[in-house]
Design a protein around this motif. Structure first.
Motif, PDB file in Angstrom:
ATOM      1  N   VAL A  50      25.095  63.585  30.503  1.00 58.17           N
ATOM      2  CA  VAL A  50      25.485  62.240  30.916  1.00 58.17           C
ATOM      3  C   VAL A  50      24.257  61.559  31.506  1.00 58.17           C
ATOM      4  N   THR A  51      23.907  60.407  30.971  1.00 59.66           N
ATOM      5  CA  THR A  51      22.779  59.635  31.490  1.00 59.66           C
ATOM      6  C   THR A  51      23.330  58.560  32.419  1.00 59.66           C
ATOM      7  N   PHE A  52      22.826  58.555  33.654  1.00 59.46           N
ATOM      8  CA  PHE A  52      23.283  57.601  34.667  1.00 59.46           C
ATOM      9  C   PHE A  52      22.126  56.685  35.038  1.00 59.46           C
ATOM     10  N   GLU A  53      22.315  55.384  34.839  1.00 56.58           N
ATOM     11  CA  GLU A  53      21.294  54.392  35.182  1.00 56.58           C
ATOM     12  C   GLU A  53      21.674  53.735  36.504  1.00 56.58           C
ATOM     13  N   HIS A  54      20.966  54.127  37.554  1.00 57.82           N
ATOM     14  CA  HIS A  54      21.284  53.663  38.894  1.00 57.82           C
ATOM     15  C   HIS A  54      21.223  52.138  38.999  1.00 57.82           C
ATOM     16  N   ALA A  55      20.237  51.507  38.374  1.00 62.75           N
ATOM     17  CA  ALA A  55      20.060  50.055  38.474  1.00 62.75           C
ATOM     18  C   ALA A  55      21.286  49.294  37.964  1.00 62.75           C
ATOM     19  N   LYS A  56      21.954  49.822  36.941  1.00 59.76           N
ATOM     20  CA  LYS A  56      23.147  49.169  36.403  1.00 59.76           C
ATOM     21  C   LYS A  56      24.311  49.203  37.394  1.00 59.76           C
ATOM     22  N   HIS A  57      24.332  50.198  38.261  1.00 55.63           N
ATOM     23  CA  HIS A  57      25.455  50.405  39.172  1.00 55.63           C
ATOM     24  C   HIS A  57      25.201  49.855  40.571  1.00 55.63           C
ATOM     25  N   GLN A  58      23.954  49.598  40.884  1.00 56.27           N
ATOM     26  CA  GLN A  58      23.570  49.158  42.221  1.00 56.27           C
ATOM     27  C   GLN A  58      24.302  47.874  42.612  1.00 56.27           C
ATOM     28  N   GLY A  59      24.993  47.903  43.721  1.00 55.56           N
ATOM     29  CA  GLY A  59      25.659  46.724  44.251  1.00 55.56           C
ATOM     30  C   GLY A  59      26.976  46.358  43.597  1.00 55.56           C
ATOM     31  N   VAL A  60      27.430  47.129  42.616  1.00 59.23           N
ATOM     32  CA  VAL A  60      28.666  46.792  41.912  1.00 59.23           C
ATOM     33  C   VAL A  60      29.858  46.806  42.869  1.00 59.23           C
ATOM     34  N   LYS A  61      29.945  47.796  43.724  1.00 64.70           N
ATOM     35  CA  LYS A  61      31.056  47.918  44.659  1.00 64.70           C
ATOM     36  C   LYS A  61      30.724  47.321  46.030  1.00 64.70           C
ATOM     37  N   GLY A  62      29.575  46.712  46.169  1.00 62.38           N
ATOM     38  CA  GLY A  62      29.227  46.055  47.422  1.00 62.38           C
ATOM     39  C   GLY A  62      28.275  46.827  48.311  1.00 62.38           C
ATOM     40  N   ASP A  63      28.348  48.134  48.305  1.00 62.54           N
ATOM     41  CA  ASP A  63      27.412  48.918  49.104  1.00 62.54           C
ATOM     42  C   ASP A  63      27.262  50.320  48.534  1.00 62.54           C
ATOM     43  N   CYS A  64      26.260  51.013  49.009  1.00 63.94           N
ATOM     44  CA  CYS A  64      25.941  52.356  48.501  1.00 63.94           C
ATOM     45  C   CYS A  64      27.044  53.366  48.821  1.00 63.94           C
ATOM     46  N   LYS A  65      27.778  53.117  49.931  1.00 71.92           N
ATOM     47  CA  LYS A  65      28.792  54.072  50.368  1.00 71.92           C
ATOM     48  C   LYS A  65      29.978  54.172  49.421  1.00 71.92           C
ATOM     49  N   ALA A  66      30.059  53.294  48.443  1.00 69.80           N
ATOM     50  CA  ALA A  66      31.121  53.413  47.446  1.00 69.80           C
ATOM     51  C   ALA A  66      30.988  54.743  46.709  1.00 69.80           C
ATOM     52  N   CYS A  67      29.764  55.237  46.588  1.00 67.52           N
ATOM     53  CA  CYS A  67      29.514  56.523  45.925  1.00 67.52           C
ATOM     54  C   CYS A  67      28.796  57.515  46.845  1.00 67.52           C
ATOM     55  N   HIS A  68      27.815  57.011  47.589  1.00 67.22           N
ATOM     56  CA  HIS A  68      26.990  57.874  48.440  1.00 67.22           C
ATOM     57  C   HIS A  68      27.609  58.086  49.810  1.00 67.22           C
ATOM     58  N   ASP A  69      27.103  59.096  50.539  1.00 69.16           N
ATOM     59  CA  ASP A  69      27.633  59.432  51.849  1.00 69.16           C
ATOM     60  C   ASP A  69      27.103  58.550  52.968  1.00 69.16           C
ATOM     61  N   SER A  70      26.123  57.689  52.677  1.00 69.73           N
ATOM     62  CA  SER A  70      25.588  56.799  53.705  1.00 69.73           C
ATOM     63  C   SER A  70      25.156  55.482  53.080  1.00 69.73           C
ATOM     64  N   GLU A  71      24.918  54.475  53.925  1.00 67.79           N
ATOM     65  CA  GLU A  71      24.452  53.160  53.449  1.00 67.79           C
ATOM     66  C   GLU A  71      23.125  53.272  52.710  1.00 67.79           C
ATOM     67  N   ALA A  72      22.304  54.240  53.126  1.00 69.42           N
ATOM     68  CA  ALA A  72      20.972  54.378  52.550  1.00 69.42           C
ATOM     69  C   ALA A  72      20.986  55.128  51.222  1.00 69.42           C
ATOM     70  N   GLY A  73      22.153  55.553  50.772  1.00 69.50           N
ATOM     71  CA  GLY A  73      22.222  56.325  49.535  1.00 69.50           C
ATOM     72  C   GLY A  73      22.014  57.793  49.822  1.00 69.50           C
ATOM     73  N   GLY A  74      21.278  58.471  48.986  1.00 73.41           N
ATOM     74  CA  GLY A  74      21.011  59.887  49.201  1.00 73.41           C
ATOM     75  C   GLY A  74      22.105  60.755  48.625  1.00 73.41           C
ATOM     76  N   LYS A  75      22.351  61.855  49.296  1.00 74.19           N
ATOM     77  CA  LYS A  75      23.265  62.887  48.833  1.00 74.19           C
ATOM     78  C   LYS A  75      24.676  62.348  48.572  1.00 74.19           C
TER      79      LYS A  75
END
Length: 92
Positions: free
Chosen positions: A34-59
């Motif tokens: 599966v190829t995941f393009e981060h730039a396409k998904h950035q900001g779609v849900k409003g913030d990084c925490k929609a997927c990541h464990d923190s506002e800054a992204g990461g794990k």
């Protein structure tokens, strides 16, 4: 001198974060990668925490097949856009 070092460290920290947003990740899977393009998904849900464990992204805690199927496909269905079937994400 301390101010110069602090400014350089801050610049590198911010640059690293900016580069992460352009990242293309290939997740290996038995039925095709599966190829995941981060730039396409950035900001779609409003913030990084929609997927990541923190506002800054990461794990992403619990990232794996079950997480991806629930989170990714769930979001694609909710937004009525993006791949929703196996072969649309998994490429052999």
């Amino acid at each position: 001198m301390k101010q110069i070092i602090a400014a350089a460290a801050l610049t590198l920290f911010c640059a690293a974060g900016a580069l992460a947003h352009d990242k293309v990740v290939v997740l290996e899977a038995k039925n095709g990668n599966v190829t995941f393009e981060h730039a396409k998904h950035q900001g779609v849900k409003g913030d990084c925490k929609a997927c990541h464990d923190s506002e800054a992204g990461g794990k992403i805690e619990g990232m794996g097949k079950d997480w991806a199927h629930k989170t990714c496909i769930g979001c694609h269905k909710e937004m009525a856009k993006g791949p929703q079937k196996c072969g649309e994400c998994h490429k052999k």
